[in-house]
Design a protein around this motif. Sequence first.
Motif, PDB file in Angstrom:
ATOM      1  N   PRO A   9      18.678  58.275  20.270  1.00  0.00           N
ATOM      2  CA  PRO A   9      17.413  58.454  19.554  1.00  0.00           C
ATOM      3  C   PRO A   9      17.432  59.641  18.588  1.00  0.00           C
ATOM      4  N   GLN A  10      16.502  59.615  17.657  1.00  0.00           N
ATOM      5  CA  GLN A  10      16.395  60.689  16.674  1.00  0.00           C
ATOM      6  C   GLN A  10      16.056  62.013  17.352  1.00  0.00           C
ATOM      7  N   TYR A  11      15.105  61.973  18.266  1.00  0.00           N
ATOM      8  CA  TYR A  11      14.651  63.203  18.905  1.00  0.00           C
ATOM      9  C   TYR A  11      15.395  63.405  20.226  1.00  0.00           C
ATOM     10  N   HIS A  12      16.447  64.203  20.178  1.00  0.00           N
ATOM     11  CA  HIS A  12      17.175  64.529  21.398  1.00  0.00           C
ATOM     12  C   HIS A  12      17.785  65.918  21.252  1.00  0.00           C
ATOM     13  N   THR A  13      17.988  66.565  22.403  1.00  0.00           N
ATOM     14  CA  THR A  13      18.555  67.908  22.433  1.00  0.00           C
ATOM     15  C   THR A  13      19.681  67.950  23.449  1.00  0.00           C
ATOM     16  N   ASP A  14      20.838  68.471  23.048  1.00  0.00           N
ATOM     17  CA  ASP A  14      21.945  68.646  23.983  1.00  0.00           C
ATOM     18  C   ASP A  14      21.576  69.723  25.003  1.00  0.00           C
ATOM     19  N   LEU A  15      21.736  69.405  26.277  1.00  0.00           N
ATOM     20  CA  LEU A  15      21.461  70.370  27.340  1.00  0.00           C
ATOM     21  C   LEU A  15      22.766  71.069  27.718  1.00  0.00           C
ATOM     22  N   ASP A  16      23.197  71.967  26.861  1.00  0.00           N
ATOM     23  CA  ASP A  16      24.493  72.628  27.046  1.00  0.00           C
ATOM     24  C   ASP A  16      24.534  73.476  28.316  1.00  0.00           C
ATOM     25  N   TRP A  17      23.377  73.851  28.818  1.00  0.00           N
ATOM     26  CA  TRP A  17      23.318  74.701  30.007  1.00  0.00           C
ATOM     27  C   TRP A  17      23.394  73.879  31.303  1.00  0.00           C
ATOM     28  N   MET A  18      23.215  72.579  31.211  1.00  0.00           N
ATOM     29  CA  MET A  18      23.207  71.722  32.399  1.00  0.00           C
ATOM     30  C   MET A  18      24.632  71.280  32.735  1.00  0.00           C
ATOM     31  N   ILE A  19      25.065  71.516  33.967  1.00  0.00           N
ATOM     32  CA  ILE A  19      26.400  71.092  34.390  1.00  0.00           C
ATOM     33  C   ILE A  19      26.356  69.614  34.739  1.00  0.00           C
ATOM     34  N   SER A  20      27.234  68.859  34.123  1.00  0.00           N
ATOM     35  CA  SER A  20      27.183  67.401  34.231  1.00  0.00           C
ATOM     36  C   SER A  20      27.614  66.902  35.605  1.00  0.00           C
ATOM     37  N   ALA A  21      27.374  65.623  35.830  1.00  0.00           N
ATOM     38  CA  ALA A  21      27.843  64.987  37.058  1.00  0.00           C
ATOM     39  C   ALA A  21      29.364  64.904  37.033  1.00  0.00           C
ATOM     40  N   PRO A  22      30.007  65.032  38.182  1.00  0.00           N
ATOM     41  CA  PRO A  22      31.461  64.867  38.223  1.00  0.00           C
ATOM     42  C   PRO A  22      31.873  63.533  37.587  1.00  0.00           C
ATOM     43  N   ALA A  23      32.816  63.594  36.659  1.00  0.00           N
ATOM     44  CA  ALA A  23      33.376  62.426  35.961  1.00  0.00           C
ATOM     45  C   ALA A  23      32.402  61.781  34.973  1.00  0.00           C
ATOM     46  N   GLN A  24      31.319  62.453  34.634  1.00  0.00           N
ATOM     47  CA  GLN A  24      30.404  61.899  33.634  1.00  0.00           C
ATOM     48  C   GLN A  24      31.125  61.745  32.293  1.00  0.00           C
ATOM     49  N   GLY A  25      30.882  60.630  31.626  1.00  0.00           N
ATOM     50  CA  GLY A  25      31.514  60.359  30.344  1.00  0.00           C
ATOM     51  C   GLY A  25      32.865  59.669  30.456  1.00  0.00           C
ATOM     52  N   ALA A  26      33.336  59.468  31.697  1.00  0.00           N
ATOM     53  CA  ALA A  26      34.631  58.831  31.913  1.00  0.00           C
ATOM     54  C   ALA A  26      34.462  57.398  32.418  1.00  0.00           C
ATOM     55  N   MET A  27      35.366  56.526  32.005  1.00  0.00           N
ATOM     56  CA  MET A  27      35.421  55.150  32.477  1.00  0.00           C
ATOM     57  C   MET A  27      36.662  54.985  33.345  1.00  0.00           C
ATOM     58  N   VAL A  28      36.514  54.266  34.460  1.00  0.00           N
ATOM     59  CA  VAL A  28      37.632  54.100  35.383  1.00  0.00           C
ATOM     60  C   VAL A  28      37.881  52.616  35.641  1.00  0.00           C
ATOM     61  N   VAL A  29      39.138  52.285  35.835  1.00  0.00           N
ATOM     62  CA  VAL A  29      39.535  50.923  36.195  1.00  0.00           C
ATOM     63  C   VAL A  29      40.091  50.956  37.610  1.00  0.00           C
ATOM     64  N   VAL A  30      39.672  49.988  38.432  1.00  0.00           N
ATOM     65  CA  VAL A  30      40.194  49.867  39.787  1.00  0.00           C
ATOM     66  C   VAL A  30      40.764  48.469  39.978  1.00  0.00           C
ATOM     67  N   ALA A  31      41.725  48.355  40.893  1.00  0.00           N
ATOM     68  CA  ALA A  31      42.377  47.076  41.175  1.00  0.00           C
ATOM     69  C   ALA A  31      42.750  47.019  42.649  1.00  0.00           C
ATOM     70  N   LEU A  32      43.128  45.847  43.112  1.00  0.00           N
ATOM     71  CA  LEU A  32      43.584  45.701  44.486  1.00  0.00           C
ATOM     72  C   LEU A  32      44.942  46.363  44.657  1.00  0.00           C
ATOM     73  N   GLU A  33      45.118  47.047  45.766  1.00  0.00           N
ATOM     74  CA  GLU A  33      46.393  47.703  46.046  1.00  0.00           C
ATOM     75  C   GLU A  33      47.551  46.709  46.050  1.00  0.00           C
ATOM     76  N   THR A  34      47.277  45.466  46.425  1.00  0.00           N
ATOM     77  CA  THR A  34      48.332  44.454  46.565  1.00  0.00           C
ATOM     78  C   THR A  34      48.619  43.699  45.273  1.00  0.00           C
ATOM     79  N   ASP A  35      47.836  43.949  44.229  1.00  0.00           N
ATOM     80  CA  ASP A  35      47.988  43.197  42.977  1.00  0.00           C
ATOM     81  C   ASP A  35      48.856  43.989  42.002  1.00  0.00           C
ATOM     82  N   SER A  36      50.149  43.848  42.120  1.00  0.00           N
ATOM     83  CA  SER A  36      51.070  44.648  41.304  1.00  0.00           C
ATOM     84  C   SER A  36      50.941  44.322  39.820  1.00  0.00           C
ATOM     85  N   TYR A  37      50.640  43.078  39.491  1.00  0.00           N
ATOM     86  CA  TYR A  37      50.531  42.683  38.075  1.00  0.00           C
ATOM     87  C   TYR A  37      49.372  43.408  37.401  1.00  0.00           C
TER      88      TYR A  37
END
Length: 304
Positions: free
Chosen positions: A176-204
């Motif tokens: 949005p147009q009206y927004h302010t970065d909260l530089d003082w706020m400590i983010s959630a662990p792993a915020q902004g990151a994308m993760v992929v998971v798979a079955l341990e047995t699926d080597s492909y």
Amino acid sequence: MSKTIRIGTRDSELALWQATTVQQQLESLGYHTQLVPVKSTGDLVLDKPLYEMGITGIFTKTLDIAMLNGTVDIAVHSMKDVPTALPKGIEQTAVLERATATDILVTTKSEVDFSKPCTIATGSLRRKAQWLHRYPHHTVVDFRGNVNTRLQKLSDSNWDGAIFAKAGLQRIGILPQYHTDLDWMISAPAQGAMVVVALETDSYCKEASQKLNNPHAEIVTRIERDFLRTLEGGCTAPIGAYAEILGNAIDFKGSLLSLDGGDKIEILKAILVEDVQPDTGVAWAKEVLDRGGKELMTQIKRAL
């Protein structure tokens, strides 16, 4: 590369954007893929705060089940939604290049006088506690839904603002147009990151998705999530953690707050990348526990 990799994802606009990003990267490497959208409990139940529902895995459980029963081959998640302990049989295979971890305040007008009583909306205990620590005279209300739904709720309300993760709004082009970065706020662990998971047995699928891994993103999110896991002990709590690689060093800041924001324990660290150990995040969390964090976590568990 004849096998079609079925990519499980939530069906929100942001989740589909993330899954499509993974799909495009895999197909650029020559793999065949198919998106398989599903609805999670977190998307279906919008009338309760996340912490009342048992936030751990609320957005990932449905996809975990789909993977274990063979409906999908891999799943793509916002990493901050993923429990620090993955279900048996499922493993992390890639962390993609990280976007900004910044929280922002979105408002319906250009200026807000924070010295006056204000009403701010967030569904996050972490954001609520940090906001009240800084502005104890404000009221924080809960709100739920995907980012589009929450933006509409803010527009329809008389609230002064609402807190969002900047990356999510940027990714789908609705910052949005009206927004302010909260530089003082400590983010959630792993915020902004994308993760992929798979079955341990699926080597492909493991081998295919591992090609998308960003080593820097993997290192910093591991530190943050180890910090979170060690502190929370299975309990949802107002915990922030952010690690950033600057040159050959990592800067880290973490925090644990009481639910009302009145008490706060913060830690700041710097370490060379080459000196990071498997238990670095754990060690930093233990420092917080030794500085009063154990007592604070006991209070939080009693209250929730």
